[in-house]
Design an enzyme around this catalytic site. Structure first.
Site, mmCIF file in Angstrom:
data_model
loop_
_atom_site.group_PDB
_atom_site.id
_atom_site.type_symbol
_atom_site.label_atom_id
_atom_site.label_comp_id
_atom_site.label_asym_id
_atom_site.label_seq_id
_atom_site.Cartn_x
_atom_site.Cartn_y
_atom_site.Cartn_z
ATOM 1 N N ASP A 167 36.436 81.098 38.204
ATOM 2 C CA ASP A 167 35.737 79.816 38.110
ATOM 3 C C ASP A 167 36.660 78.821 37.427
ATOM 4 O O ASP A 167 36.795 78.805 36.199
ATOM 5 C CB ASP A 167 34.433 79.969 37.299
ATOM 6 C CG ASP A 167 33.382 80.789 38.047
ATOM 7 O OD1 ASP A 167 33.753 81.575 38.946
ATOM 8 O OD2 ASP A 167 32.186 80.636 37.724
ATOM 9 N N LYS A 234 31.015 74.560 42.353
ATOM 10 C CA LYS A 234 30.102 74.835 41.246
ATOM 11 C C LYS A 234 29.875 73.544 40.472
ATOM 12 O O LYS A 234 30.806 72.759 40.302
ATOM 13 C CB LYS A 234 30.741 75.918 40.370
ATOM 14 C CG LYS A 234 30.020 76.257 39.081
ATOM 15 C CD LYS A 234 30.678 77.459 38.391
ATOM 16 C CE LYS A 234 30.198 77.634 36.959
ATOM 17 N NZ LYS A 234 30.859 78.735 36.258
ATOM 18 N N LYS A 270 27.246 76.875 43.647
ATOM 19 C CA LYS A 270 26.748 77.497 42.421
ATOM 20 C C LYS A 270 26.339 76.432 41.418
ATOM 21 O O LYS A 270 27.196 75.841 40.774
ATOM 22 C CB LYS A 270 27.828 78.402 41.803
ATOM 23 C CG LYS A 270 27.421 79.011 40.450
ATOM 24 C CD LYS A 270 28.487 79.943 39.894
ATOM 25 C CE LYS A 270 28.177 80.352 38.467
ATOM 26 N NZ LYS A 270 29.232 81.189 37.872
#
Lengths: 334, 476
Positions: A167, A234, A270
């Protein structure tokens, strides 16, 4: 079709190799990239907020609720990202990830755990063979304020330790300054680092939408990340408020839907940060269902970055099956 | 596949009587000669209740009661005292909002999501807003001591039964008039529930009178010599008859009639929100909206892209039980209206337009029509000129802003219009040239009691809401 004319033309010919070339063309120069991103249709804030609010009124009950709760559990990226994290804390969280409710084996396991790079090795060891993936934040998380060398090294460290997913954060400063090329190049470099060591870690690109401020920026950053090779986009680090709001997730879901229509490639979404209740989680699933479509209703394509959410899901799940709420002490705090 | 389980709102909160009389002078009265009609739930064709078809004599009784209340109580009462009643009514509506929303959905067929989230909040807001005006009328710009008119005859349609009642009654009472109101014959129940609310609020007898019935009752009401003000919302055809009958009398008249609104989407519009706006423009309330955006004018350069997005979106609309909280499209209000929608849709096909609907299951009982899209529509087609008043969208294209405005204005109606563009100057340029009472920019079907609403040409005259709306109920 002015806004993705280049891609659409090539898409009509159906040639994947040319398609790649044309995507590369968009990113071939700062000017081309800027022209493309600024050519995307705008997002009207009032309209987007209204649409998200309307979808938030969907009433998900009985069998649909039970289905949604299990789906949400299987989509959780169980997260701990604190300075005080220790190997012991991560081990405990991993146990929870595999078996969220020790009293009920029918509860699905979560999708992944999400930790800092130096704690990846411990998580990998704890989760070996469980099917729960290990995600690591990287690239000078959460601010991203460091050199590309440091960010690549940070990523390589996590990948070498066995992370399945990275991430990363984008350079919001560069994005807001209009230096899209720099943001793009960094994502490409991190994507390469994810493939290092003969591994193929999935790349989630954190836009930190709370700092991008406008929905137009959210849409542009989503496309920028997808063009650069993101496997997931995300919303947030969880360290900046507001984090994952429904309209922001809506705009990102529209982006992945349109990106697939234009290129054929599927990118996941996400939302992370601020999703604490079962109600919040279900609202997100409704958003997915009615925006990107049910193709995205799988942990491969949609995740919920959260920590306290899991226990609320478990509590609601138990309430659905027994008709009663158990006290908070009947759910483990890890 | 993520299927939403049924999530019906409970019917238990409403208490429908088997039979209703008329509400005259604060009492329920039976009509000596009046026949009875049944009102049905359009989603199931189940009979909900019987109501009275008021006769000329009943109407006379109601107008006489209203006149007496006007002379002895309401016109003499200080504005701040009238305001207290209106505030009380507004609060009772809020307290009983759930019950009224369910009742509205049962009688009208509209989805509970809309009656709960749109109709009822707006109904309460209209009473609150006008309650605020009641003691401030001298500051409304109509002179230092504006006077009320007398008895207002109000005839309302079936598409927003309680909301139209609020649009009519709240300003009338705030300005010091008394009211005789006739709800539509297919949707009388919320007006009758409102009569109960007037009693609950201790409103002086005769200030609000509700007479139910059909066209004959409406005619008797607007033609009654004791009436000083006529307010009508409904079809252009009936509006013409009323204008004719009122001509040459002292009665003040406002008409809010039909429409064939253009929703103009420029190529630089925020696409996803424009799609939402188009859907909200024509499929809100099954298209039973006088200001519905029934003509989509899309710039040719984005036609394909926009239609793809629109069709994808229409495929997610959920048609079915109006009381299910997840229903987007409810039932058509009556068999007669359904027949009209079918007739015009068939005309559209015959004239060469291409018809499209998403595949959606239609319930066996009740009156239903799927969301429908016509492409390849020409200005000369009936579906581009006549008001369909159903979930049917006609798509036309344009090349330049001037052509968009020309096509948008090329209709005898002039109620509303929409403009979609990210360019502010183009919004203003377009809005300046559109002949419509309301122009929405980057949104559609947004209502607010502070904002005047109304049309011109065959869409009627006069304004409702806002400071402008007060004028219709004051002697100015």
């Amino acid at each position: 079709m002015a806004w993705f004319g280049t891609i659409r033309l090539v898409g009509d010919a159906g040639e994947v190799s040319t398609l790649t070339t044309s995507l590369a063309e968009i990113a071939s120069s700062d000017a081309a990239l800027r022209a493309f991103l600024h050519g995307l249709p705008g997002v009207d804030r009032v309209g987007a907020d209204q649409r998200a609010a309307m979808l938030g009124t969907r009433s998900i009950k009985t069998t649909a609720k039970a289905q949604a709760i299990d789906l949400a559990i299987s989509m959780v990226d169980l997260t701990t990202l604190e300075g005080a994290d220790t190997p012991g804390k991560v081990r405990a969280m991993c146990a929870k990830a595999v078996r969220p409710d020790p009293a009920d084996p029918s509860v699905p396991k979560v999708a992944a755990v999400c930790v800092y790079p130096d704690l990846v090795a411990g998580a990998v060891a704890a989760l070996r063979g469980s099917g729960v993936r290990v995600a690591s934040v990287a690239t000078a998380f959460p601010s991203g304020r460091s050199s590309l060398e440091v960010k690549v090294a940070d990523t390589a460290l996590a990948v070498a330790a066995g992370a399945d997913e990275i991430d990363m954060v984008i350079d919001r400063g560069a994005f807001l300054a209009g230096d899209y090329r720099k943001v793009y190049d960094e994502i490409v470099a991190i994507k390469a680092a994810c493939a290092g060591d003969g591994r193929d870690a999935h790349l989630k690109v954190i836009l930190e939408t709370g700092e991008l401020a406008t929905y137009d920026n959210v849409r542009r950053a989503s496309w920028l990340a997808m063009l650069a090779g993101a496997d997931f986009i995300k919303t947030s680090t969880g360290k900046v408020a507001p984090a994952a709001t429904l309209p922001v997730t809506l705009v990102m879901l529209e982006a992945v839907r349109d990106f697939r229509a234009a290129t054929g490639r599927v990118v996941g979404v996400k939302p992370a940060g601020g999703i604490r209740t079962t109600k919040d989680a279900i609202k997100n699933l409704v958003l997915v269902n009615e925006t990107a479509g049910d193709d995205w209703l799988t942990p491969d394509r949609f995740r919920l970055g959260a920590s306290s959410l899991l226990n609320d899901l478990l509590m609601q799940r138990q309430k659905m099956s027994t008709g009663r709420y158990a006290g908070p002490d009947y759910f483990t705090l890890d | 596949m993520f299927e939403y389980a049924p999530a019906p709102e409970s019917r238990d909160v409403v208490d429908i009587r088997p039979s209703y009389g008329l509400f005259v002078n604060g009492e329920w009265v039976d009509s000596p000669g009046g026949e009875r009609e049944k009102t049905v739930n359009p989603a199931s064709e189940e009979v909900l209740a019987e109501f009275t078809m008021a006769t000329d004599a009943d109407v006379d009784r109601a107008v006489t009661a209203a006149r007496a209340a006007y002379d002895t109580v309401w016109s003499r009462m200080p504005g701040r005292e009238r305001a207290k009643y209106l505030f009380r009514i507004a609060r009772i509506i809020q307290e009983r909002a759930r019950e009224l929303a369910v009742l509205e959905s049962l009688d009208n067929g509209k989805p509970i999501r809309e009656s709960r989230d749109v109709d009822l909040p707006l109904v309460a807001a209209h009473f609150f807003y006008h309650a605020g005006w009641a003691d401030k009328l001298e500051y409304a710009g109509f002179g230092p001591a504006p006077r009320p008119l007398g008895v207002a005859a109000q005839v309302i349609p079936w598409n927003f039964p309680l909301l139209m009642l609020a649009w009519k009654i709240a300003p009338a009472l705030a300005c010091g008039n008394t009211v005789v109101l006739k709800p539509a014959e297919t949707t009388p129940l919320t007006a009758l529930a409102f009569a109960e609310i007037c009693r609950q609020a201790d409103l002086p007898p005769g200030v609000v009178n509700i007479v139910t019935g059909a066209g004959a009752t409406g005619r008797a009401l607007v033609e009654h010599p004791g009436v000083r003000k006529v307010a009508f919302t409904g079809s252009t055809e009936v509006g013409r008859q009323i204008a004719r009958s009122v001509a040459g009398t002292r009665k003040k008249l406002t008409l809010e009639l039909g429409g064939k609104a253009a929703n103009i989407v420029y190529e630089d519009a925020a696409l996803d929100q424009a799609v939402e706006g188009i859907v909200n423009g024509i499929f809100f309330n099954q298209g039973h909206v006088c200001c519905a955006g029934s003509r989509l004018l899309v710039q040719e350069s984005i036609e394909g892209e926009l239609l793809d997005a629109l069709k994808r979106r229409l495929a997610t609309l959920r048609l079915g039980d109006p009381l299910d909280k997840n229903t987007d499209i409810g039932a058509i209000n009556s068999a007669a209206q359904l027949a009209k929608i079918r007739e015009l849709s068939e005309a559209g096909e015959q004239e060469g337009a291409e018809r499209w609907s998403p595949s959606c299951p239609i319930p066996d009982k009740g009156y239903w029509f799927p969301p429908t899209l016509f492409t390849g529509v020409a200005q000369s087609h009936r579906i581009a000129r006549e008001e369909i008043f159903g979930p049917v969208l006609s798509v036309l294209t344009f090349r330049t802003p001037a052509e968009a405005v020309e096509k948008a204005n090329n209709t005898p109606f002039g109620l509303s219009a929409g403009v979609w563009t990210e360019k502010g100057s183009r919004i203003l340029w377009t809005a300046d040239r559109l002949r419509a009472g309301v122009v929405w920019a980057n949104t559609f079907n947004r209502f607010d009691p502070t904002s005047p609403f109304g049309g011109y040409r065959e869409s009627g005259y006069g304004r409702e809401g806002g400071r402008h709306g007060l004028e219709a109920y004051l002697d100015v």
